[in-house]
Motif scaffolding. Structure first.
Motif, PDB file in Angstrom:
ATOM      1  N   GLN A   1      38.451  41.189  47.084  1.00 33.14           N
ATOM      2  CA  GLN A   1      39.546  42.064  46.648  1.00 33.14           C
ATOM      3  C   GLN A   1      39.387  43.484  47.199  1.00 33.14           C
ATOM      4  OE1 GLN A   1      39.947  41.720  42.360  1.00 33.14           O
ATOM      5  NE2 GLN A   1      41.122  39.834  42.560  1.00 33.14           N
ATOM      6  N   GLU A   2      38.131  43.868  47.436  1.00 32.49           N
ATOM      7  CA  GLU A   2      37.871  45.189  47.988  1.00 32.49           C
ATOM      8  C   GLU A   2      38.639  45.419  49.296  1.00 32.49           C
ATOM      9  OE1 GLU A   2      33.676  45.920  47.948  1.00 32.49           O
ATOM     10  OE2 GLU A   2      33.866  47.427  49.527  1.00 32.49           O
ATOM     11  N   ASP A   3      38.673  44.395  50.173  1.00 28.29           N
ATOM     12  CA  ASP A   3      39.383  44.541  51.440  1.00 28.29           C
ATOM     13  C   ASP A   3      40.870  44.792  51.208  1.00 28.29           C
ATOM     14  OD1 ASP A   3      37.183  44.225  53.011  1.00 28.29           O
ATOM     15  OD2 ASP A   3      37.450  42.054  53.295  1.00 28.29           O
ATOM     16  N   TYR A   4      41.439  44.011  50.302  1.00 30.27           N
ATOM     17  CA  TYR A   4      42.866  44.180  50.009  1.00 30.27           C
ATOM     18  C   TYR A   4      43.137  45.571  49.453  1.00 30.27           C
ATOM     19  CZ  TYR A   4      43.811  39.228  50.724  1.00 30.27           C
ATOM     20  OH  TYR A   4      43.971  37.999  51.279  1.00 30.27           O
ATOM     21  N   MET A   5      42.290  45.965  48.501  1.00 26.90           N
ATOM     22  CA  MET A   5      42.560  47.223  47.822  1.00 26.90           C
ATOM     23  C   MET A   5      42.400  48.415  48.752  1.00 26.90           C
ATOM     24  SD  MET A   5      43.589  46.605  44.825  1.00 26.90           S
ATOM     25  CE  MET A   5      44.512  45.295  45.578  1.00 26.90           C
TER      26      MET A   5
ATOM     27  N   ASP B   1      40.030  56.133  48.673  1.00 25.63           N
ATOM     28  CA  ASP B   1      39.653  56.661  47.362  1.00 25.63           C
ATOM     29  C   ASP B   1      39.348  55.505  46.397  1.00 25.63           C
ATOM     30  OD1 ASP B   1      39.354  57.828  44.946  1.00 25.63           O
ATOM     31  OD2 ASP B   1      41.175  59.062  45.059  1.00 25.63           O
ATOM     32  N   ASP B   2      38.048  55.302  46.140  1.00 28.19           N
ATOM     33  CA  ASP B   2      37.656  54.144  45.331  1.00 28.19           C
ATOM     34  C   ASP B   2      38.010  54.291  43.859  1.00 28.19           C
ATOM     35  OD1 ASP B   2      36.809  52.795  47.500  1.00 28.19           O
ATOM     36  OD2 ASP B   2      34.687  53.292  47.281  1.00 28.19           O
ATOM     37  N   ALA B   3      38.428  55.501  43.440  1.00 27.22           N
ATOM     38  CA  ALA B   3      38.823  55.669  42.042  1.00 27.22           C
ATOM     39  C   ALA B   3      40.189  55.037  41.789  1.00 27.22           C
ATOM     40  CB  ALA B   3      38.862  57.154  41.697  1.00 27.22           C
ATOM     41  N   LEU B   4      40.855  54.628  42.853  1.00 23.36           N
ATOM     42  CA  LEU B   4      42.243  54.183  42.708  1.00 23.36           C
ATOM     43  C   LEU B   4      42.384  52.685  42.494  1.00 23.36           C
ATOM     44  CD1 LEU B   4      44.210  56.255  45.360  1.00 23.36           C
ATOM     45  CD2 LEU B   4      44.255  56.468  42.880  1.00 23.36           C
ATOM     46  N   TRP B   5      41.278  51.941  42.582  1.00 19.57           N
ATOM     47  CA  TRP B   5      41.455  50.505  42.459  1.00 19.57           C
ATOM     48  C   TRP B   5      40.301  49.870  41.713  1.00 19.57           C
ATOM     49  CZ3 TRP B   5      37.760  47.276  44.564  1.00 19.57           C
ATOM     50  CH2 TRP B   5      36.879  47.852  45.496  1.00 19.57           C
ATOM     51  N   LYS B   6      40.522  48.664  41.228  1.00 24.28           N
ATOM     52  CA  LYS B   6      39.510  47.894  40.518  1.00 24.28           C
ATOM     53  C   LYS B   6      39.635  46.455  40.949  1.00 24.28           C
ATOM     54  CE  LYS B   6      39.843  50.013  36.079  1.00 24.28           C
ATOM     55  NZ  LYS B   6      40.190  49.883  34.690  1.00 24.28           N
ATOM     56  N   PRO B   7      38.507  45.748  41.060  1.00 20.40           N
ATOM     57  CA  PRO B   7      38.631  44.311  41.228  1.00 20.40           C
ATOM     58  C   PRO B   7      39.180  43.733  39.938  1.00 20.40           C
ATOM     59  CG  PRO B   7      36.336  44.907  40.942  1.00 20.40           C
ATOM     60  CD  PRO B   7      37.106  46.190  40.996  1.00 20.40           C
ATOM     61  N   MET B   8      39.808  42.614  39.998  1.00 21.13           N
ATOM     62  CA  MET B   8      40.532  42.100  38.841  1.00 21.13           C
ATOM     63  C   MET B   8      40.439  40.584  38.805  1.00 21.13           C
ATOM     64  SD  MET B   8      44.537  42.759  38.222  1.00 21.13           S
ATOM     65  CE  MET B   8      45.467  41.667  37.163  1.00 21.13           C
TER      66      MET B   8
ATOM     67  N   ASP C   1      35.371  33.758  37.258  1.00 17.80           N
ATOM     68  CA  ASP C   1      34.192  33.974  38.106  1.00 17.80           C
ATOM     69  C   ASP C   1      34.437  33.668  39.577  1.00 17.80           C
ATOM     70  OD1 ASP C   1      32.760  34.825  35.996  1.00 17.80           O
ATOM     71  OD2 ASP C   1      31.865  32.863  35.543  1.00 17.80           O
ATOM     72  N   ILE C   2      35.259  32.665  39.816  1.00 23.41           N
ATOM     73  CA  ILE C   2      35.519  32.246  41.191  1.00 23.41           C
ATOM     74  C   ILE C   2      36.104  33.398  42.014  1.00 23.41           C
ATOM     75  CG2 ILE C   2      37.770  31.351  40.524  1.00 23.41           C
ATOM     76  CD1 ILE C   2      37.611  29.286  42.605  1.00 23.41           C
ATOM     77  N   MET C   3      36.817  34.311  41.336  1.00 22.72           N
ATOM     78  CA  MET C   3      37.454  35.415  42.044  1.00 22.72           C
ATOM     79  C   MET C   3      36.472  36.524  42.400  1.00 22.72           C
ATOM     80  SD  MET C   3      40.878  35.355  39.727  1.00 22.72           S
ATOM     81  CE  MET C   3      41.888  36.621  40.433  1.00 22.72           C
ATOM     82  N   LYS C   4      35.214  36.392  41.906  1.00 15.11           N
ATOM     83  CA  LYS C   4      34.221  37.421  42.221  1.00 15.11           C
ATOM     84  C   LYS C   4      33.251  36.954  43.310  1.00 15.11           C
ATOM     85  CE  LYS C   4      33.982  38.631  37.309  1.00 15.11           C
ATOM     86  NZ  LYS C   4      33.066  38.533  36.167  1.00 15.11           N
ATOM     87  N   MET C   5      33.407  35.718  43.788  1.00 15.11           N
ATOM     88  CA  MET C   5      32.348  35.142  44.617  1.00 15.11           C
ATOM     89  C   MET C   5      32.251  35.718  46.025  1.00 15.11           C
ATOM     90  SD  MET C   5      32.527  31.206  43.367  1.00 15.11           S
ATOM     91  CE  MET C   5      31.332  30.585  44.530  1.00 15.11           C
ATOM     92  N   LYS C   6      33.357  35.968  46.661  1.00 16.89           N
ATOM     93  CA  LYS C   6      33.379  36.508  48.033  1.00 16.89           C
ATOM     94  C   LYS C   6      32.471  35.700  48.950  1.00 16.89           C
ATOM     95  CE  LYS C   6      33.427  40.964  45.735  1.00 16.89           C
ATOM     96  NZ  LYS C   6      32.645  42.147  45.441  1.00 16.89           N
TER      97      LYS C   6
ATOM     98  N   THR D   1      45.125  40.015  44.190  1.00 22.96           N
ATOM     99  CA  THR D   1      44.325  40.728  45.193  1.00 22.96           C
ATOM    100  C   THR D   1      43.683  41.989  44.635  1.00 22.96           C
ATOM    101  OG1 THR D   1      46.242  41.960  45.983  1.00 22.96           O
ATOM    102  CG2 THR D   1      45.766  39.873  47.080  1.00 22.96           C
ATOM    103  N   GLY D   2      43.950  42.298  43.358  1.00 21.47           N
ATOM    104  CA  GLY D   2      43.298  43.448  42.752  1.00 21.47           C
ATOM    105  C   GLY D   2      44.275  44.326  41.998  1.00 21.47           C
TER     106      GLY D   2
END
Lengths: 305, 536, 313
Positions: free
Chosen positions: B319-323, B330-337, B354-359, B506-507
C-alpha cells in the motif's frame, strides 16, 4: 473552385509553402566541409537528428535503467550522479524516460510522414489522373481539411484507445489530405507539359506515364513535405498527450513526460524542461533538414526561403 | 441548397451576436452590483457539468447542491443526524409509522412556501435512486402529506436507520425540491435549480466547465443552533460565491498565490510545500475522514474469477507504493489500511486483514501457480485525467508485471472508465478485468453509504463480487440493536470481505485544502461548508 | 464576376455537408457511454441502463443522423448530455473569450510578423534575416503549452504585470479585458508569427526580384516606399491567404492555450466534451470551427477576386 485552399500552403503545423513546378536539379557535393559551409543549417539539423536517432536506437546502452521501474521512496529527486536528470513523481529515472522517449517521438514522426506520404501519393495520383474521381475526392478532401487538424486528431483519438498505433493513424488521417492536394497539383501541372503530351500521343499507357514521368517529379516536393509532416506530427503527439488523448501513459513519450510533469511545473521544472528541450531540438532538427532539402531540391525556391 | 447554407450562416452570425449580447448583458449587471459585496472565489475539485443532485451523484454535484437545497436532517461533525428542515418527528412504538413536521416559514428561492407535499415528492424521487432510499421504498406502505407541514411515512417493517438515511452526507442526499421539480422522472434531469437552501443558483451565469455562481438567498431562515457540517444554522456571511473551474493544477496554484482565487478545494500534495511557504495562504487537511483508494477486479471473468488469484494480488501489493504515488512524499498524509472501513472511526476493523500486510511477491507468485494462472491477460482500464486513478494505475501495472501477470493496460479517461466498467461482457469484447477509483472516507464509515462494499453478485457495484458472508454481515448491521452489535457485525463483514476480496483497498489518505488568509471559518469536513465563512 | 463569386460561395456547401457527415459519423461510432458518467461513481448498472434509454442513445444511426441534420438546419444543435443546456447556449456563452483571444492574436501576429518578414526579405542573407528566420523555426518547434507556462511564470508570477489566468469580459472594461488577454495571445501568436513571417519573406523576395521594383528603384523611389507600398501590396495575396489558412492553427492552439490560462472559451468546451463523450457538444463545436474556417477562407478568396480581377477560379 476553392483555389485558396488548393494553392496555398497547408494549414496546421506543416510549413511547406510552394511547390517547385520544374524538374529539380541536384548540386554536386564537393566534400563534407564544403557541404557544411554551403548549407550550415541543413548540416546542423542533420547532425542533431543523427544524435537523436542515436539516442533512440541505442537507448538501452546509454546508461539507462528500466524507464518504467517505480521506486516511490525515491520520488522527485534532483539531478545527481545516480539519476542524471533526477526522478519523477513515481521515482522513475527521468534520464532513462527521456532517452527512451526519443523512440516514441521519432517513431510517430517518421511513421506518420511515411504513411501519409504513401497514402496521400496514391490519392493524389488517382485524383490527378482520373477526372471523374477528382471531383469526388477533392470535395472529400476539402471537407476534411476544413476541420482543424488538431481537432481532427483529438476527435479521432476519442474514438479509440490510446496506443502508439492509433496515434499514428489519427495524425496520418489528419495529414493525408494535405499530401494528396500537393501531389494532385503537381500531377495537374505535369499533365500540361509537352513531354507528357508527347507520351500520350505516342500511345503510352497511363500507368506507364505515371511511373515514367509523373512519379519521379512528385518525389522531390513530397520529400520536403514529408519532413514538415514529420515535425508537425511530433508536436501533435505532444499536444495529444497534453490533452490526455495520446500514447498510453506507461509509454515514456516526451509528450507524456511533460503532461505528467506539468502540474509540478513550479516545484520541479526539470520534469518539463528536459523532455521539452529534447522535443524542441528534434523538431527543430527536422525543420532545418526540411528547409535544407527544399533549398537543395528546388534551386528556384532556394534563393527566396 | 443555397437557402440551407444561408440558414447556417445566419445562425452562426446570430449566435456570435448572441454571445456578445448574452455575455455583456449577463455579466455587466453583477459586475456593477458587486461593489461593496462579499464575493468568494472557490476552485472546486471538479467541473460542475450537471446540476441535479438526485440524477447525478458525483461529489462535486453534491457539494454544490448542499448550498442550494436544504435537507430534512443533516449529519453533524459527530456523524449524528440532526433536525434541519424538520421541526419534530414521531415514530410509532412498533417502529412502522414515521410522522414528520416541517418548520414553518421556510421558503423556496421562487418565493413559494416549503410544504409537506414538496417533501413527499422529493423523498419519492430520492428513494428511487439512493441505496438506503431503495431499502426504505421496498418496505414502504405509503408516503403521504397529512397537512401543509406534516407528512407520514409508514412501513411494513421497522427501519431503524431512517434519520441517518434522511440526513447522511453521502450522495444522493435527500434534498428537498419544489413538488413540480421533484415530480421529474428520477432518471431525467431537472431543468430549474430551485431549492430552499442558503444560496440561490445563478443559472444564467452558469458556464459548465468554467464557472458556477451562487447568490445569497435573503429569505433563508436558518436554525438557531451553531452550524456543524450539514446540521445547525447555515448563516451566510458571503453575498456571492463563484466556483471557478481550473483544469490545470499549475494554473490554480499560480492563481491562489496571486490572490486571484480565495479557496482551492484540492491542491496536489506535491504543490503544498509551495503554498506552505507563502505567507498569505493557509493550508490544512480537508477532511480527517480522508479517502480510501481502491482497485476493483471483475469477479465474473478469468483470471480474477478465482479467489486465489485475487488474494495473490492482495498478498503482493504494498500500500505504501500506492499511497506515495497518490499523496507524494509527506508520510503524515497516509496510512496503510488492512480493512475496508475508514480508519479512526468506530467501525474500523483489521479482522482478517493480515493478508493485506504481507507485501510478499514470492508468496503471491506461488498462489498464482497453485491457482493455475496461465498468463490470461489482465485488461486494466485506467483513467488518466484523474491524478488519483492515474497514480494507482501506474503502480498496479508495475505490480502485476512483477508478479508475472500479463497486463493489457488501457489508458483512457474517466468518462470511458465510467462506461466501460458497467459492461459485464468479457474483457476482450469491451469488458474489463480491473479499474481504479477511490471513495471518500465519509462514505466508508458504515454500510449506509458504502455501495462499493456490497457483494450481492450481479446486483453489486462494478466488479459484481459475490460474497454471501459479507452480505450477511451488512444485513446484520442494518438490523442491529446497539453499537456493540453493529461493531461485531461489521468486524465479521470486514473479515469476509477480505477473504473473498470484494475489492482491493490501496490505503487511506488525506488531502489538503488551501485558502487565502483573509478568508476565515474554513472547516474540515467531507465537503466544503460555506456557512460562517467570512472574507475580509 | 458575379457568377465567379456565386460559384465560390456555393462551393462551400458540399464542403460543409461533408464536414457534417464526417463529424456525425465519427462520433456515432465512438465508444464510451455518457450515461455511465452521468450516473456517477455510486450508481448501479441498472441506473446506467435507464439513463442511457432516457438520452435516446440506444436508437439507430440513420434515425439519429437525419434528426440531427434537420435540427441544425433549424439552428438547433441539440442539447448537451451533461449540462442539459442547448448546445447553442453553451457555444454562445463561450464565443466571446475565444473570439477575443483569436482576434487579439491575429492583430498581434500580423503586426509583428509582416514587418519581420519584410525586413528579413530586405536584409536577406544578413544576420537580421537569419535571426528572424531562426525565431520562426523555433516558433514551429516548441509546443504551445511550454511557451505558455514560461510566459505565465515570468510575466505574471515573477513580474506581476498580468493576471496568471482567467478572462475578463470586455463589458467590465477594456483595460482588464486587454490585460487578461495579453499573455494567452502572445503564447498563441508564437506559431502564427512564425508562419506569417516566413511567407511574407518568401513573397517579398519574389516581388523584390521583379522588373517593376527595379524600375522603381532606378526612378529613385525611397527604400521604405518600395518595401511597404509597392512590394508589400503585390506580395499581399499569399500573405493574406496564409493568414486565412493559419486560422486552423489558431483554433488548434486555442484548445491548449485556453487550458493553460483557464480561459472559458470554445477550446476548453470541446476538450471537456471529448473527455466526457458529450456528443452533441463535440459535433456542434467542430462544425462551428470548421464553418468559421471555411467562411474566413471564403472571405479571403472573395476579397481578392474583387481586388484583383486577374484571379479566376
Amino acid at each position: 473552385m476553392a483555389a485558396a485552399i488548393s494553392l496555398a500552403p497547408p494549414p496546421g503545423l506543416a510549413i511547406a509553402e510552394e511547390l517547385p513546378d520544374v524538374l529539380p536539379a541536384r548540386e554536386p557535393l564537393k566534400g563534407f566541409a564544403g557541404f557544411i559551409r554551403r548549407r550550415p543549417s541543413l548540416a546542423f539539423g542533420a547532425g542533431l537528428l543523427v544524435v537523436m536517432l542515436f539516442f533512440a536506437v541505442f537507448a538501452p546502452w546509454l546508461g539507462t535503467v528500466d524507464p518504467g521501474a517505480l521506486a516511490t521512496s525515491k520520488r522527485l529527486r534532483p539531478p545527481s550522479a545516480e539519476a542524471w536528470f533526477g526522478t519523477d513523481m513515481l521515482g522513475r529515472d527521468l534520464y532513462s524516460r527521456v532517452v527512451y522517449g526519443a523512440r516514441v517521438s521519432l517513431a510517430v514522426g517518421f511513421l506518420v510522414a511515411l504513411f501519409s506520404s504513401a497514402l496521400g501519393l496514391a490519392v493524389g495520383l488517382v485524383a490527378g489522373m482520373v477526372r471523374w474521381i477528382d471531383g469526388v475526392f477533392m470535395r472529400l478532401i476539402d471537407g476534411m481539411m476544413s476541420i482543424p487538424p488538431i481537432l481532427l486528431a483529438v476527435a479521432l483519438m476519442a474514438l479509440t484507445r490510446g496506443s502508439l498505433q492509433n496515434v499514428v493513424i489519427a495524425i496520418t488521417l489528419a495529414e493525408i489530405p494535405r499530401v494528396a492536394r500537393l501531389v494532385r497539383s503537381v500531377v495537374l501541372s505535369l499533365r500540361e507539359q509537352p513531354y507528357v503530351d508527347a507520351a500520350v500521343a505516342a500511345g503510352t499507357s497511363t500507368p506507364m506515364i505515371v511511373i515514367r514521368h509523373i512519379l519521379p517529379n512528385t518525389l522531390a516536393p513530397m520529400t520536403v513535405q514529408a519532413t514538415y509532416i514529420c515535425a508537425s506530427a511530433m508536436i501533435v503527439e505532444a499536444i495529444l498527450s497534453f490533452i490526455g488523448a495520446g500514447v498510453p501513459p506507461i509509454t515514456p513519450s516526451w509528450g507524456n513526460i511533460m503532461a505528467e510533469g506539468r502540474a509540478l511545473w513550479q516545484v520541479k521544472p526539470t520534469l518539463v524542461f528536459f523532455p521539452a528541450a529534447f522535443l524542441s531540438l528534434t523538431v527543430l532538427a527536422v525543420n532545418l533538414v526540411g528547409d535544407g532539402l527544399r533549398d537543395a531540391l528546388d534551386p528556384r525556391m532556394a534563393k527566396s526561403l | 441548397m443555397k437557402g440551407t447554407f444561408m440558414d447556417r450562416r445566419s445562425f452562426i452570425q446570430a449566435s456570435v451576436a448572441a454571445g456578445f449580447i448574452g455575455a455583456t448583458g449577463g455579466l455587466s449587471a453583477p459586475a456593477i452590483a458587486q461593489a461593496g459585496r462579499k464575493t468568494l472565489k472557490f476552485v472546486p475539485q471538479a467541473n460542475l457539468a450537471n446540476f441535479d443532485p438526485i440524477w447525478g451523484t458525483q461529489y462535486v454535484v453534491r457539494n454544490a447542491a448542499a448550498l442550494v437545497w436544504d435537507t430534512l436532517y443533516g449529519v453533524d461533525e459527530k456523524l449524528q443526524p440532526q433536525r434541519q428542515m424538520v421541526e419534530s418527528e414521531t415514530v410509532s412504538d412498533d417502529g412502522l409509522v414515521w410522522t414528520f413536521k416541517l418548520r414553518s416559514g421556510l421558503k423556496f428561492h421562487d418565493g413559494e412556501a416549503v410544504l409537506a407535499k414538496d417533501a413527499v415528492a422529493s423523498l419519492a424521487r430520492w428513494s428511487a435512486r439512493d441505496p438506503m432510499g431503495l431499502m426504505i421504498k421496498a418496505l414502504q406502505n405509503e408516503l403521504v402529506a397529512v397537512d401543509d407541514l406534516t407528512f407520514r411515512w409508514s412501513l411494513k417493517q421497522p427501519y431503524p436507520k431512517m434519520l441517518l438515511a434522511l440526513g447522511k452526507n453521502n450522495a444522493p442526499c435527500s434534498f428537498v425540491m419544489p413538488e413540480r421539480l421533484a415530480q421529474t422522472d428520477p432518471f431525467t434531469q431537472i431543468k430549474e435549480y430551485i431549492g430552499s437552501g442558503p444560496m440561490k443558483f445563478a443559472q444564467k451565469e452558469w458556464v459548465p466547465g468554467a464557472i458556477a455562481v451562487f447568490e445569497k438567498f435573503e429569505d433563508y431562515k436558518s436554525r438557531d443552533e451553531p452550524s456543524s457540517w450539514l446540521a445547525g444554522g447555515k448563516r451566510m456571511m458571503l453575498d456571492r460565491i463563484e466556483w471557478i473551474i481550473m483544469p490545470d493544477p499549475a494554473t490554480a496554484l499560480s492563481a491562489l498565490q496571486n490572490g486571484e482565487i480565495d479557496w482551492w478545494e484540492n491542491p496536489l500534495s506535491d504543490l503544498v510545500p509551495v503554498l506552505q511557504g507563502a505567507s498569505d495562504v493557509t493550508v490544512d487537511i480537508a477532511d480527517k475522514l480522508g479517502n480510501v483508494g481502491a482497485f476493483r477486479m471483475n469477479h465474473l471473468y478469468p483470471p480474477f474469477d478465482k479467489v486465489e488469484i485475487r488474494r495473490a494480488v492482495l498478498t503482493a501489493m504494498n500500500q505504501e507504493d500506492y499511497m506515495r504515488a497518490i499523496v507524494g512524499s509527506d508520510d503524515a498524509l497516509w496510512k496503510p489500511m488492512p480493512g475496508f472501513f475508514t480508519p479512526g472511526t468506530q467501525f474500523y476493523s483489521e479482522q482478517g486483514g493480515d493478508i493485506m500486510k504481507m507485501k510478499n511477491l514470492d508468496a503471491a507468485k506461488k498462489l498464482l501457480e497453485q491457482a493455475g494462472y496461465a498468463g490470461e491477460p489482465v485488461t486494466c482500464v485506467v483513467a488518466q485525467d484523474q491524478s488519483i486513478t492515474k497514480a494507482q494505475g501506474d503502480v498496479t501495472a508495475d505490480l502485476l508485471r512483477r508478479m508475472g501477470m500479463t497486463v493489457d493496460f488501457v489508458a483512457t479517461d474517466w468518462g470511458t472508465v465510467g462506461s466501460r466498467r458497467a459492461s459485464k461482457k468479457p474483457p476482450k469484447d469491451g469488458g474489463w478485468n480491473m479499474f481504479h477509483t477511490w471513495h471518500a472516507g465519509a462514505d466508508c464509515l458504515s454500510p449506509a453509504g458504502y455501495n462499493a462494499l456490497r457483494a450481492n453478485g450481479e446486483k453489486a457495484w462494478f466488479g459484481w463480487p459475490n460474497s454471501p458472508k459479507t452480505e450477511e454481515g451488512i444485513a446484520e448491521w442494518f438490523s442491529a440493536a446497539d453499537v456493540e452489535a453493529e461493531k461485531a457485525a461489521l468486524a465479521r463483514t470486514n473479515e469476509a470481505a477480505v477473504n473473498d476480496v470484494v475489492y482491493g483497498v490501496t490505503g487511506f489518505f488525506l488531502s489538503y485544502q488551501a485558502w487565502r488568509n483573509d478568508v476565515q471559518g474554513v472547516r474540515e469536513g467531507p465537503l466544503p461548508f460555506f456557512w460562517d465563512v467570512t472574507k475580509a | 464576376m458575379t457568377s465567379v463569386i456565386l460559384r465560390r460561395v456555393l462551393s462551400t456547401i458540399p464542403v460543409m455537408a461533408i464536414v457534417a457527415l464526417f463529424v456525425f459519423s465519427l462520433l456515432y461510432i465512438a465508444p464510451g457511454d455518457p450515461a455511465a458518467v452521468i450516473a456517477g461513481d455510486q450508481a448501479s448498472p441498472e441506473d446506467v441502463e435507464k439513463i442511457r434509454q432516457g438520452l435516446g442513445l440506444d436508437r439507430p444511426y440513420l434515425v439519429r443522423f437525419v434528426e440531427w441534420v434537420f435540427q441544425i438546419l433549424h439552428g438547433d444543435l441539440g442539447t448537451s448530455i451533461f449540462t442539459n443546456m442547448p448546445v447553442t447556449t453553451l457555444i454562445a456563452q463561450r464565443v466571446e473569450p475565444t473570439l477575443s483571444l483569436m482576434l487579439m492574436t491575429l492583430v498581434m501576429a500580423v503586426a509583428v510578423a509582416v514587418p519581420m518578414g519584410v525586413i528579413a526579405a530586405w536584409k536577406a542573407d544578413t544576420w537580421i534575416d537569419r535571426a528572424a528566420m531562426g525565431f520562426a523555426v523555433f516558433g514551429f518547434s516548441t509546443p504551445v503549452f511550454v511557451v505558455g507556462y514560461l510566459i505565465a511564470y515570468v510575466f505574471a508570477l515573477k513580474l506581476g504585470w498580468f493576471p496568471v489566468q482567467g478572462y475578463q469580459p470586455i463589458a467590465r472594461g477594456v483595460g482588464p479585458w486587454l490585460s487578461s488577454l495579453i499573455l494567452p495571445s502572445v503564447t498563441l501568436a508564437f506559431v502564427y508569427i512564425a508562419l506569417i513571417a516566413r511567407i511574407t519573406r518568401a513573397a517579398m523576395l519574389d516581388v523584390l526580384s521583379q522588373d517593376y521594383i527595379r524600375t522603381a528603384k532606378a526612378k529613385g523611389v525611397g527604400q521604405r516606399a518600395i518595401l511597404f507600398v509597392h512590394a508589400l501590396k503585390n506580395a499581399a495575396v499569399p500573405i493574406v491567404t496564409v493568414i486565412g489558412i493559419g486560422v486552423a492553427l489558431l483554433i488548434g492552439g486555442a484548445v491548449v492555450t485556453e487550458s493553460v490560462f483557464a480561459i472559458p472559451g470554445l477550446g476548453r468546451l470541446i476538450v471537456d466534451a471529448i473527455l466526457r463523450r458529450d456528443y452533441p457538444v463535440i459535433q456542434g463545436v467542430v462544425l462551428l470551427f470548421s464553418l468559421v474556417y471555411v467562411l474566413v477562407n471564403l472571405g479571403v478568396d472573395l476579397v481578392y477576386t474583387l481586388v484583383d480581377p486577374r484571379i479566376r477560379y
